[in-house]
Design an enzyme around this catalytic site. Sequence first.
Site, PDB file in Angstrom:
ATOM      1  N   ARG A 121      -4.138 -15.280   9.810  1.00  0.00           N
ATOM      2  CA  ARG A 121      -3.418 -14.823   8.622  1.00  0.00           C
ATOM      3  C   ARG A 121      -2.522 -15.967   8.149  1.00  0.00           C
TER       4      ARG A 121
ATOM      5  N   TYR B  52      -7.920   0.007   1.924  1.00  0.00           N
ATOM      6  CA  TYR B  52      -6.707  -0.539   1.302  1.00  0.00           C
ATOM      7  C   TYR B  52      -7.062  -1.627   0.295  1.00  0.00           C
TER       8      TYR B  52
ATOM      9  N   PRO C  62       0.228  -4.673  21.295  1.00  0.00           N
ATOM     10  CA  PRO C  62      -1.220  -4.444  21.224  1.00  0.00           C
ATOM     11  C   PRO C  62      -1.940  -5.445  20.311  1.00  0.00           C
TER      12      PRO C  62
ATOM     13  N   THR D  72      -2.609  -8.483  -3.488  1.00  0.00           N
ATOM     14  CA  THR D  72      -2.766  -9.058  -2.152  1.00  0.00           C
ATOM     15  C   THR D  72      -3.948 -10.014  -2.089  1.00  0.00           C
ATOM     16  N   ASP D  73      -3.904 -10.926  -1.121  1.00  0.00           N
ATOM     17  CA  ASP D  73      -5.054 -11.815  -0.914  1.00  0.00           C
ATOM     18  C   ASP D  73      -6.244 -11.068  -0.312  1.00  0.00           C
ATOM     19  N   GLU D  74      -6.003  -9.835   0.206  1.00  0.00           N
ATOM     20  CA  GLU D  74      -7.088  -9.097   0.870  1.00  0.00           C
ATOM     21  C   GLU D  74      -8.201  -8.702  -0.091  1.00  0.00           C
TER      22      GLU D  74
ATOM     23  N   ARG E 295      -9.631  -3.580  15.206  1.00  0.00           N
ATOM     24  CA  ARG E 295      -9.579  -2.799  13.960  1.00  0.00           C
ATOM     25  C   ARG E 295     -10.999  -2.755  13.384  1.00  0.00           C
TER      26      ARG E 295
ATOM     27  N   ASN F 229      -3.510 -14.589  15.257  1.00  0.00           N
ATOM     28  CA  ASN F 229      -2.615 -13.524  15.722  1.00  0.00           C
ATOM     29  C   ASN F 229      -2.105 -13.816  17.131  1.00  0.00           C
TER      30      ASN F 229
ATOM     31  N   LYS G 280      -6.616  -1.853  -3.835  1.00  0.00           N
ATOM     32  CA  LYS G 280      -5.837  -2.897  -4.531  1.00  0.00           C
ATOM     33  C   LYS G 280      -6.741  -3.666  -5.509  1.00  0.00           C
TER      34      LYS G 280
ATOM     35  N   SER H  73       0.375   0.693   1.840  1.00  0.00           N
ATOM     36  CA  SER H  73       0.206  -0.742   2.111  1.00  0.00           C
ATOM     37  C   SER H  73      -0.402  -1.085   3.471  1.00  0.00           C
TER      38      SER H  73
ATOM     39  N   ASP I 243       7.442   9.960  -8.065  1.00  0.00           N
ATOM     40  CA  ASP I 243       6.075   9.527  -7.771  1.00  0.00           C
ATOM     41  C   ASP I 243       5.522   8.784  -8.985  1.00  0.00           C
TER      42      ASP I 243
ATOM     43  N   GLY J 195     -13.938  -3.226  11.005  1.00  0.00           N
ATOM     44  CA  GLY J 195     -14.107  -4.064   9.806  1.00  0.00           C
ATOM     45  C   GLY J 195     -13.053  -5.158   9.684  1.00  0.00           C
TER      46      GLY J 195
HETATM   47  P1  NAD Z   1       5.753  -0.780   1.851  1.00  0.00           P
HETATM   48  O1  NAD Z   1       4.746   0.152   2.434  1.00  0.00           O
HETATM   49  O2  NAD Z   1       6.822  -1.329   2.717  1.00  0.00           O
HETATM   50  O3  NAD Z   1       6.478  -0.101   0.602  1.00  0.00           O
HETATM   51  C1  NAD Z   1       5.787   0.665  -0.337  1.00  0.00           C
HETATM   52  C2  NAD Z   1       6.814   1.501  -1.096  1.00  0.00           C
HETATM   53  O4  NAD Z   1       6.104   2.246  -2.106  1.00  0.00           O
HETATM   54  C3  NAD Z   1       7.554   2.524  -0.224  1.00  0.00           C
HETATM   55  O5  NAD Z   1       8.937   2.467  -0.493  1.00  0.00           O
HETATM   56  C4  NAD Z   1       6.969   3.855  -0.644  1.00  0.00           C
HETATM   57  O6  NAD Z   1       7.880   4.942  -0.516  1.00  0.00           O
HETATM   58  C5  NAD Z   1       6.598   3.585  -2.101  1.00  0.00           C
HETATM   59  N1  NAD Z   1       5.523   4.486  -2.573  1.00  0.00           N
HETATM   60  C6  NAD Z   1       4.339   4.758  -1.957  1.00  0.00           C
HETATM   61  N2  NAD Z   1       3.634   5.642  -2.704  1.00  0.00           N
HETATM   62  C7  NAD Z   1       4.373   5.894  -3.827  1.00  0.00           C
HETATM   63  C8  NAD Z   1       4.174   6.705  -4.977  1.00  0.00           C
HETATM   64  N3  NAD Z   1       3.066   7.440  -5.138  1.00  0.00           N
HETATM   65  N4  NAD Z   1       5.136   6.713  -5.915  1.00  0.00           N
HETATM   66  C9  NAD Z   1       6.283   5.982  -5.776  1.00  0.00           C
HETATM   67  N5  NAD Z   1       6.526   5.220  -4.697  1.00  0.00           N
HETATM   68  C10 NAD Z   1       5.584   5.172  -3.736  1.00  0.00           C
HETATM   69  O7  NAD Z   1       4.892  -1.950   1.191  1.00  0.00           O
HETATM   70  P2  NAD Z   1       5.214  -3.508   1.052  1.00  0.00           P
HETATM   71  O8  NAD Z   1       4.714  -4.209   2.255  1.00  0.00           O
HETATM   72  O9  NAD Z   1       6.610  -3.689   0.607  1.00  0.00           O
HETATM   73  O10 NAD Z   1       4.220  -3.879  -0.144  1.00  0.00           O
HETATM   74  C11 NAD Z   1       4.650  -3.794  -1.498  1.00  0.00           C
HETATM   75  C12 NAD Z   1       3.523  -4.236  -2.413  1.00  0.00           C
HETATM   76  O11 NAD Z   1       3.152  -5.574  -2.100  1.00  0.00           O
HETATM   77  C13 NAD Z   1       2.248  -3.409  -2.276  1.00  0.00           C
HETATM   78  O12 NAD Z   1       1.701  -3.242  -3.546  1.00  0.00           O
HETATM   79  C14 NAD Z   1       1.331  -4.269  -1.409  1.00  0.00           C
HETATM   80  O13 NAD Z   1      -0.022  -4.011  -1.693  1.00  0.00           O
HETATM   81  C15 NAD Z   1       1.748  -5.657  -1.851  1.00  0.00           C
HETATM   82  N6  NAD Z   1       1.568  -6.740  -0.865  1.00  0.00           N
HETATM   83  C16 NAD Z   1       2.107  -6.611   0.391  1.00  0.00           C
HETATM   84  C17 NAD Z   1       1.995  -7.673   1.291  1.00  0.00           C
HETATM   85  C18 NAD Z   1       2.592  -7.591   2.674  1.00  0.00           C
HETATM   86  O14 NAD Z   1       2.353  -8.492   3.482  1.00  0.00           O
HETATM   87  N7  NAD Z   1       3.379  -6.574   3.012  1.00  0.00           N
HETATM   88  C19 NAD Z   1       1.320  -8.842   0.902  1.00  0.00           C
HETATM   89  C20 NAD Z   1       0.770  -8.927  -0.393  1.00  0.00           C
HETATM   90  C21 NAD Z   1       0.920  -7.867  -1.271  1.00  0.00           C
HETATM   91  O1  DAU Z   2      -2.682 -10.237   3.449  1.00  0.00           O
HETATM   92  C1  DAU Z   2      -1.758  -9.428   2.790  1.00  0.00           C
HETATM   93  C2  DAU Z   2      -1.694  -8.071   3.464  1.00  0.00           C
HETATM   94  O2  DAU Z   2      -1.003  -8.265   4.698  1.00  0.00           O
HETATM   95  C3  DAU Z   2      -1.003  -7.006   2.624  1.00  0.00           C
HETATM   96  O3  DAU Z   2      -1.739  -6.793   1.462  1.00  0.00           O
HETATM   97  C4  DAU Z   2      -0.865  -5.696   3.415  1.00  0.00           C
HETATM   98  O4  DAU Z   2      -0.132  -4.746   2.663  1.00  0.00           O
HETATM   99  C5  DAU Z   2      -0.125  -6.001   4.695  1.00  0.00           C
HETATM  100  O5  DAU Z   2      -0.048  -4.827   5.494  1.00  0.00           O
HETATM  101  C6  DAU Z   2      -0.822  -7.105   5.479  1.00  0.00           C
HETATM  102  O6  DAU Z   2      -2.109  -6.648   5.964  1.00  0.00           O
HETATM  103  P1  DAU Z   2      -2.636  -7.017   7.422  1.00  0.00           P
HETATM  104  O7  DAU Z   2      -3.644  -6.028   7.840  1.00  0.00           O
HETATM  105  O8  DAU Z   2      -3.013  -8.459   7.495  1.00  0.00           O
HETATM  106  O9  DAU Z   2      -1.250  -6.839   8.244  1.00  0.00           O
HETATM  107  P2  DAU Z   2      -0.969  -6.226   9.692  1.00  0.00           P
HETATM  108  O10 DAU Z   2       0.419  -6.625  10.063  1.00  0.00           O
HETATM  109  O11 DAU Z   2      -1.349  -4.793   9.793  1.00  0.00           O
HETATM  110  O12 DAU Z   2      -1.980  -7.060  10.612  1.00  0.00           O
HETATM  111  C7  DAU Z   2      -1.887  -8.473  10.678  1.00  0.00           C
HETATM  112  C8  DAU Z   2      -2.915  -8.947  11.694  1.00  0.00           C
HETATM  113  O13 DAU Z   2      -2.507  -8.504  13.003  1.00  0.00           O
HETATM  114  C9  DAU Z   2      -4.297  -8.344  11.477  1.00  0.00           C
HETATM  115  O14 DAU Z   2      -5.276  -9.332  11.817  1.00  0.00           O
HETATM  116  C10 DAU Z   2      -4.366  -7.183  12.472  1.00  0.00           C
HETATM  117  C11 DAU Z   2      -3.488  -7.666  13.617  1.00  0.00           C
HETATM  118  N1  DAU Z   2      -2.765  -6.611  14.360  1.00  0.00           N
HETATM  119  C12 DAU Z   2      -2.007  -5.743  13.652  1.00  0.00           C
HETATM  120  C13 DAU Z   2      -1.302  -4.737  14.284  1.00  0.00           C
HETATM  121  C14 DAU Z   2      -0.474  -3.752  13.497  1.00  0.00           C
HETATM  122  C15 DAU Z   2      -2.813  -6.557  15.753  1.00  0.00           C
HETATM  123  O15 DAU Z   2      -3.490  -7.380  16.407  1.00  0.00           O
HETATM  124  N2  DAU Z   2      -2.122  -5.564  16.382  1.00  0.00           N
HETATM  125  C16 DAU Z   2      -1.372  -4.648  15.718  1.00  0.00           C
HETATM  126  O16 DAU Z   2      -0.764  -3.741  16.364  1.00  0.00           O
END
Ligand code: NAD
Ligand code: DAU
Length: 333
Positions: A212, A148, A203, A122-124, A271, A247, A152, A83, A59, A273
């Site tokens: 996005r 989230y 969904p 993240t851009d969020e 969702r 989407n 971040k 995430s 951890d 917000g």
């Molecule tokens: P993910 O959820 O797939 O992976 C996260 C990993 O972190 C997992 O393997 C989990 O086991 C590990 N983890 C969680 N809590 C932990 C802890 N306390 N100690 C050690 N390990 C821990 O996430 P992802 O989509 O690969 O995102 C990775 C990073 O990139 C994150 O910081 C996220 O904010 C950032 N990010 C993601 C996206 C996206 O679209 N997925 C976009 C921009 C930035």
């Molecule tokens: O923008 C970067 C971010 O992108 C990362 O920082 C996050 O870790 C990553 O999870 C992602 O966030 P989003 O909320 O944008 O991703 P998600 O795939 O959950 O949702 C993408 C879009 O799709 C969002 O507008 C919500 C919508 N959605 C999502 C799910 C899971 C749906 O309409 N239906 C769904 O079932």
Amino acid sequence: MKLLVTGGAGFIGSNFVRYWLKNYPMDVVVTVDALTYAGNLENLSDVSDNPQYKFVRGDICDRELIFSLVKDVDVVVHFAAESHVDRSILDPGAFVRTNVMGTQMLLDAVKEYGKRFHHISTDEVFGALSPTDPSFTETTKYDPRSPYSASKAASDHLVRAYFHTYRTAVTISNCSNNYGPYHFPEKIIPLFITNLLEGKKVPVYGDGQQVRDWIHVEDHCRGIDFILHKGRIGETYCLGGDNEITNLDLTKKLISLLGKDESFIEYVADRPGHDRRYAIDFTKARQDLEWEPLITLDEGLEKTVQWYIEHQEWVNRCKSGEYKEFYAQQYGR
Ligand code: NAD
Ligand code: DAU
């Protein structure tokens, strides 16, 4: 070079570990990951016998472990996080613990031993755009709107605070939505692909008109590589895919790639917000690092759909256990 990759068993982290070992075979990569529901050792099975790679289950909030690991590497590349926005709405506490307190623990260790730290963000953190607003840049004001993104944003502020206060050698990247192999099937692209493969509906939240920007995970990993090699300490870089899409249009692309029709779309409650639009202007990365994304959305989606078709056992394992209970409890599906 010796790297500590946090969260290396997750989606982007595992793609990064694979990318790094392939492109820098003389480097050593140590991964630390708690293996939460999102972490999966199978994501790294193809590198597990590489002598340059080591996995440690742990951890990032564990001080003793983190200090001992950081002491022994040159660079920390920090992916570990909670995430998923939907889960943050249900349980913000887990996000504050890992994303804020975990990042601070790593920063303390990096400061103690004088190491380099790259923070994946993240851009969020910038909030939501209207259809006519200019895209996010490195100077856009922070306006996080979900638990989230707030966690971040807090971690980004801590990273910058360590640079300004202690001159810790940090860089940050703020990236848009990633997609590609090993993406956990709770996010829209892998959830929709795998539902369609199982003959289930997809969904769509609200009216599906949220926008996005999608980047292939390989382009993101290359961006991090460029920052580690050419980035300036203390700087932030925005990385994006230049692929803004609603989407609903994204859903239609997936439906068509999987040979289904629009009767598979199910409009469900929005969702809370829900941010309307994200978009990234990556001019700084293009000019200063000579980085730009190379994979088009159509090419990337086609490859990704094929990957999921070929990895249905991996999907079945992800979608069992905790996942099944979570979806049944929260969404009745
Ligand atoms: P993910 O959820 O797939 O992976 C996260 C990993 O972190 C997992 O393997 C989990 O086991 C590990 N983890 C969680 N809590 C932990 C802890 N306390 N100690 C050690 N390990 C821990 O996430 P992802 O989509 O690969 O995102 C990775 C990073 O990139 C994150 O910081 C996220 O904010 C950032 N990010 C993601 C996206 C996206 O679209 N997925 C976009 C921009 C930035
Ligand atoms: O923008 C970067 C971010 O992108 C990362 O920082 C996050 O870790 C990553 O999870 C992602 O966030 P989003 O909320 O944008 O991703 P998600 O795939 O959950 O949702 C993408 C879009 O799709 C969002 O507008 C919500 C919508 N959605 C999502 C799910 C899971 C749906 O309409 N239906 C769904 O079932």
